[in-house]
Every structure is written in structure tokens, then in C-alpha cells.
Design an enzyme around this catalytic site. Structure first.
Site, mmCIF file in Angstrom:
data_model
loop_
_atom_site.group_PDB
_atom_site.id
_atom_site.type_symbol
_atom_site.label_atom_id
_atom_site.label_comp_id
_atom_site.label_asym_id
_atom_site.label_seq_id
_atom_site.Cartn_x
_atom_site.Cartn_y
_atom_site.Cartn_z
ATOM 1 N N CYS A 22 0.835 -1.213 0.000
ATOM 2 C CA CYS A 22 0.000 0.000 0.000
ATOM 3 C C CYS A 22 0.870 1.265 0.000
ATOM 4 O O CYS A 22 0.652 2.180 -0.805
ATOM 5 C CB CYS A 22 -0.962 -0.017 1.172
ATOM 6 S SG CYS A 22 -0.212 -0.474 2.744
HETATM 7 N N1 LIG Z 1 -4.530 -3.656 5.183
HETATM 8 C C1 LIG Z 1 -4.011 -2.998 4.159
HETATM 9 O O1 LIG Z 1 -4.182 -1.780 4.018
HETATM 10 C C2 LIG Z 1 -3.195 -3.722 3.123
HETATM 11 C C3 LIG Z 1 -2.828 -3.019 1.962
HETATM 12 C C4 LIG Z 1 -2.053 -3.664 1.006
HETATM 13 C C5 LIG Z 1 -1.650 -4.974 1.187
HETATM 14 N N2 LIG Z 1 -2.002 -5.607 2.331
HETATM 15 C C6 LIG Z 1 -1.538 -6.996 2.484
HETATM 16 O O2 LIG Z 1 -2.656 -7.846 2.211
HETATM 17 C C7 LIG Z 1 -2.614 -8.991 3.046
HETATM 18 C C8 LIG Z 1 -3.902 -9.035 3.873
HETATM 19 O O3 LIG Z 1 -3.949 -7.864 4.659
HETATM 20 P P1 LIG Z 1 -5.137 -7.574 5.663
HETATM 21 O O4 LIG Z 1 -4.917 -6.233 6.202
HETATM 22 O O5 LIG Z 1 -6.437 -7.912 5.013
HETATM 23 O O6 LIG Z 1 -4.817 -8.673 6.780
HETATM 24 P P2 LIG Z 1 -5.755 -9.187 7.936
HETATM 25 O O7 LIG Z 1 -6.857 -8.227 8.154
HETATM 26 O O8 LIG Z 1 -4.864 -9.530 9.067
HETATM 27 O O9 LIG Z 1 -6.371 -10.544 7.329
HETATM 28 C C9 LIG Z 1 -5.602 -11.677 7.057
HETATM 29 C C10 LIG Z 1 -6.495 -12.831 6.633
HETATM 30 O O10 LIG Z 1 -5.696 -13.982 6.381
HETATM 31 C C11 LIG Z 1 -6.267 -15.145 7.018
HETATM 32 N N3 LIG Z 1 -5.139 -15.982 7.405
HETATM 33 C C12 LIG Z 1 -4.180 -15.727 8.347
HETATM 34 N N4 LIG Z 1 -3.285 -16.731 8.395
HETATM 35 C C13 LIG Z 1 -3.677 -17.650 7.467
HETATM 36 C C14 LIG Z 1 -3.169 -18.912 7.063
HETATM 37 N N5 LIG Z 1 -2.080 -19.459 7.631
HETATM 38 N N6 LIG Z 1 -3.809 -19.582 6.076
HETATM 39 C C15 LIG Z 1 -4.930 -19.062 5.499
HETATM 40 N N7 LIG Z 1 -5.468 -17.873 5.856
HETATM 41 C C16 LIG Z 1 -4.846 -17.171 6.829
HETATM 42 C C17 LIG Z 1 -7.082 -14.594 8.190
HETATM 43 O O11 LIG Z 1 -8.262 -15.319 8.455
HETATM 44 P P3 LIG Z 1 -8.308 -16.648 9.322
HETATM 45 O O12 LIG Z 1 -7.277 -16.456 10.419
HETATM 46 O O13 LIG Z 1 -9.694 -16.739 9.870
HETATM 47 O O14 LIG Z 1 -7.976 -17.748 8.373
HETATM 48 C C18 LIG Z 1 -7.538 -13.238 7.643
HETATM 49 O O15 LIG Z 1 -8.723 -13.393 6.924
HETATM 50 C C19 LIG Z 1 -1.357 -8.839 3.938
HETATM 51 O O16 LIG Z 1 -0.301 -9.558 3.375
HETATM 52 C C20 LIG Z 1 -1.084 -7.340 3.903
HETATM 53 O O17 LIG Z 1 0.271 -7.025 4.079
HETATM 54 C C21 LIG Z 1 -2.785 -5.035 3.293
#
Ligand SMILES: NC(=O)c1ccc[n+]([C@@H]2O[C@H](COP(=O)([O-])OP(=O)(O)OC[C@H]3O[C@@H](n4cnc5c(N)ncnc54)[C@H](OP(=O)(O)O)[C@@H]3O)[C@@H](O)[C@H]2O)c1
Length: 350
Positions: free
Chosen positions: A159
Site C-alpha cells: 500500500c
Molecule cells: N490492510 C491494508 O491496508 C493492506 C494493503 C495492502 C496490502 N495488504 C496486504 O494484504 C494482506 C492481507 O492484509 P489484511 O490487512 O487484510 O490482513 P488481515 O486483516 O490480518 O487478514 C488476514 C487474513 O488472512 C487469514 N489468514 C491468516 N493466516 C492464514 C493462514 N495461515 N492460512 C490461510 N489464511 C490465513 C485470516 O483469516 P483466518 O485467520 O480466519 O484464516 C484473515 O482473513 C497482507 O499480506 C497485507 O500485508 C494489506
């Protein structure tokens, strides 16, 4: 083309209980060319996705499933990985075997950096799928469109990296940077994901403002890698200081270099030339605003020269343009759709 002859793509999301995955589910549910067939969550498997993502109540009855790659529908055309870093690199070898024809867009940092040693240094873990690194194309849409078009696997940019690359591109394009450029980006709390943490806890965050990972944020090598690929002999210093601001969505970036040979007209002409034809990039006078892009895939960018300081700025929504929106924009390109399909809604006012 994979999509030929079919009415809608079958799409799935691994990690749909998180903020990025939830936003992506919303976009895909309303996309005219997509059928969202599954969304995974380990914690909520079997429950409706609206039980966690309440804003999707009466929008969909879809239920979460387990992220069991072997059991995923074999007719999946596109798979989005919205998991924390360190997970996609573990899932990908199985995805390649089980869904060999599916296209994959990874929202995490696992496949952005081509050098596993740099990955190790910034993500503090060994890369376990180095043989796949070369198969991922960097998904900064407007600046890598042609490579994205033919890619099977796309590494969606970080991001911060999205806002910063779009702000720095005009500076490097008109030779405004001598040796160093300083960059400050302020992010809202949703950038840290949905897991409860001290740094995102309301009493701590709501009226606070601070810098973190000063000059050592993991998006710095991603940004440098992009410009090294883009410009021959690129050799500059990017001093990046991330800051956490007291708001939920958005990233505001200010990049600044010193150069007495650059005039505002040159910078503005470069901005126009780079971005005028881009559907999602608005070149604005004065300051971009987070309010104007929040909830949308649009980016605001501006540039000016004052007292020999060359400044460019950008504003994005981290969850849409910085994650799920850009992922959908990339999907559109990968499947030969119009780039803006499913993303045409603007931000909000106020
Ligand atoms: N937030 C932002 O603004 C943003 C922007 C750009 C990129 N990103 C990237 O996008 C990705 C997701 O970000 P986010 O903010 O949405 O993260 P988040 O809110 O922490 O969500 C992560 C998701 O992954 C699942 N998860 C965790 N460990 C897992 C595993 N071992 N196997 C399968 N599923 C798993 C979790 O659900 P369960 O634990 O229920 O499975 C949860 O749904 C990250 O890599 C982050 O760096 C985020």
C-alpha cells in the site's frame, strides 16, 4: 484466453475475513464479469461471510470455507491471496499443482521482491518458494500494464509502495532527484489488518501520531527494485519514514528533493504526460486529499517546485487502491476486460 466463451470468471479469495479480503469480496460480488465462488477463513469456516463482514449482510449468503487448497473448486479461474506475509509462499506450490491454469493475484509481500536475501532481511523469515519468484509480475498497474497483461501470477504492490511509486515516478522521469529523495507517508489504522494490536487499539491510536520503522520499512526495497527495473543505472537514495495517523483509511505521501534546475512547469508537464490518460489517476493542483479518494480506486497526485524544493504528493485508499482495487484492476487486465470494470465508483464527500 481462459475467459473466452464463459459468462463470468470463477473467483476465490484465501483470507476473506481480513480487511483486504473483505473489501475484495465486496468488489468481486459487484463485478459484472465475476462469480465469487468461495472465500476462506480458518476461524469462521462454515459461517456466513456477512457474520464477520456485516456490511455484506443482504448482499450475499456465501459462507466461509477452510483454506484447504486440495479441496478448492477445480474450475477456479482466478485466486486472490489476502493472507499475511509468509503464508502465500507456503500455499503457492500446492496452488500450482492443484490449479495449474488459474491466475493468482497475491496481496501480500511474499512475491514482490525478486531477491530472497532482501526478503529475509526485511520480512525476518526465509523465503520457501524461491523457484516461483521469477513467475510473479509486479502489479503496479499503470506503470507495468504490458507485463501484467500476459502474467499468470501477479504480486500486488504494497500500500505504501503504491502511493510512493506513483508520487516518485514524475520526479525520476524529469530528472528532479540528484542523489537523495525523502519520503514521508502517513497511513490510517486499517493498514495493520483486522487482528487486534496495541498500535491499532482505539485509545492508543485515535489521538496519536507517530513515526515507525524509520528508514527500514519493508516497502523501501520494493520501491527501489521497481525503479531499478524501470530506469537504467538508477542509483538513488530513498529515505522513507512511515507515520501512523489518527484515521482509519488512506495513505498520504509527500516526497521531496532539492534541485535548483527544475521548474514547476517541467514537473507539471511530466505529471500530465504520465498520468493524464489514466482513468484512476487524477493530477490535482495543490494538495491531494484522502477524503477525495477514500473508498475508491482513484489516486490523487500533485507536484510543485518552491524555493528549489521539488515536491510531489499522492493520496490513496490503502484498502482499495493500495490492495483490493488494484488487484481487481490487475485481474481486469489479465483477463482482457476493460481496466475500469467493477471499479468505477468514486470516493466520498466529505
Ligand atoms: N490492510 C491494508 O491496508 C493492506 C494493503 C495492502 C496490502 N495488504 C496486504 O494484504 C494482506 C492481507 O492484509 P489484511 O490487512 O487484510 O490482513 P488481515 O486483516 O490480518 O487478514 C488476514 C487474513 O488472512 C487469514 N489468514 C491468516 N493466516 C492464514 C493462514 N495461515 N492460512 C490461510 N489464511 C490465513 C485470516 O483469516 P483466518 O485467520 O480466519 O484464516 C484473515 O482473513 C497482507 O499480506 C497485507 O500485508 C494489506
Amino acid at each position: 484466453m481462459l475467459f473466452k466463451g464463459k459468462k463470468r470468471l470463477n473467483a476465490g479469495i484465501i483470507g476473506g475475513a481480513g480487511y483486504g479480503g473483505a473489501e475484495l469480496a465486496k468488489l468481486l460480488l459487484f463485478h459484472p464479469r465475476v462469480h465469487l465462488t468461495f472465500v476462506t477463513s480458518r476461524r469462521y469456516a462454515g459461517k456466513q461471510i456477512s457474520s464477520v463482514n456485516r456490511f455484506l449482510t443482504k448482499v450475499t449468503d456465501l459462507c466461509f470455507i477452510e483454506p484447504d487448497i486440495e479441496a478448492l473448486p477445480l474450475d477456479t479461474d482466478v485466486l486472490f491471496l489476502a493472507t499475511p506475509h509468509g503464508i502465500s509462499m507456503k500455499l503457492m506450490p500446492d496452488i500450482v499443482k492443484v490449479l495449474p491454469r488459474a491466475k493468482v493475484i497475491d496481496l501480500s509481500g511474499d512475491f514482490r521482491l525478486k531477491n530472497p536475501h532482501i526478503y529475509r532481511q526485511y520480512y525476518d523469515t526465509e523465503h520457501t518458494a524461491t523457484d516461483l519468484l521469477g513467475r510473479f509480475v509486479y502489479g503496479l498497474t499503470e506503470l507495468n500494464r504490458e507485463n501484467i497483461r500476459s502474467a499468470q501470477y501477479v504480486a500486488n504492490p504494497g500500500c505504501f509502495a503504491t502511493g510512493i511509486i506513483l508520487a516518485l515516478m514524475p520526479l525520476f522521469s524529469c530528472d528532479a532527484v540528484r542523489r537523495e529523495v525523502s519520503v514521508v507517508s502517513v497511513t490510517g489504522s486499517s493498514g495493520a489488518g483486522e487482528m487486534h494490536k496495541e498500535v491499532t487499539h482505539h485509545p492508543v491510536r485515535a489521538q496519536n501520531f507517530k513515526s515507525y520503522k524509520i528508514l527500514e520499512h519493508q516497502h523501501t526495497p520494493e520501491i527501489e527494485q521497481f525503479f531499478k527495473d524501470r530506469f537504467r543505472n538508477w542509483d538513488y537514495e530513498i529515505g522513507f519514514v512511515p507515520q501512523s495517523g489518527p484515521f482509519v483509511r488512506g495513505i498520504f505521501t509527500t516526497a521531496m528533493a532539492y534541485n535548483e534546475a527544475i521548474h514547476t512547469d517541467t514537473l507539471k508537464a511530466t505529471l500530465e504526460q504520465l498520468y493524464k490518460a489514466e482513468r484512476f489517476i487524477r493530477v490535482v493542483n495543490g494538495s491531494p486529499e484522502i477524503n477525495a479518494v477514500q473508498g475508491s480506486n482513484y489516486v490523487e497526485v500533485s507536484g510543485m517546485v518552491k524555493r528549489n524544493f521539488v515536491i510531489s504528493m499522492s493520496a490513496i485508499d490503502n484498502l482499495v487502491r493500495g490492495a483490493s482495487g488494484q488487484a481487481v484492476q490487475n485481474m481486469n487486465i489479465m483477463f482482457g476486460f476493460e481496466e475500469h470494470e467493477g471499479l468505477e465508483f468514486p470516493g466520498m464527500r466529505p
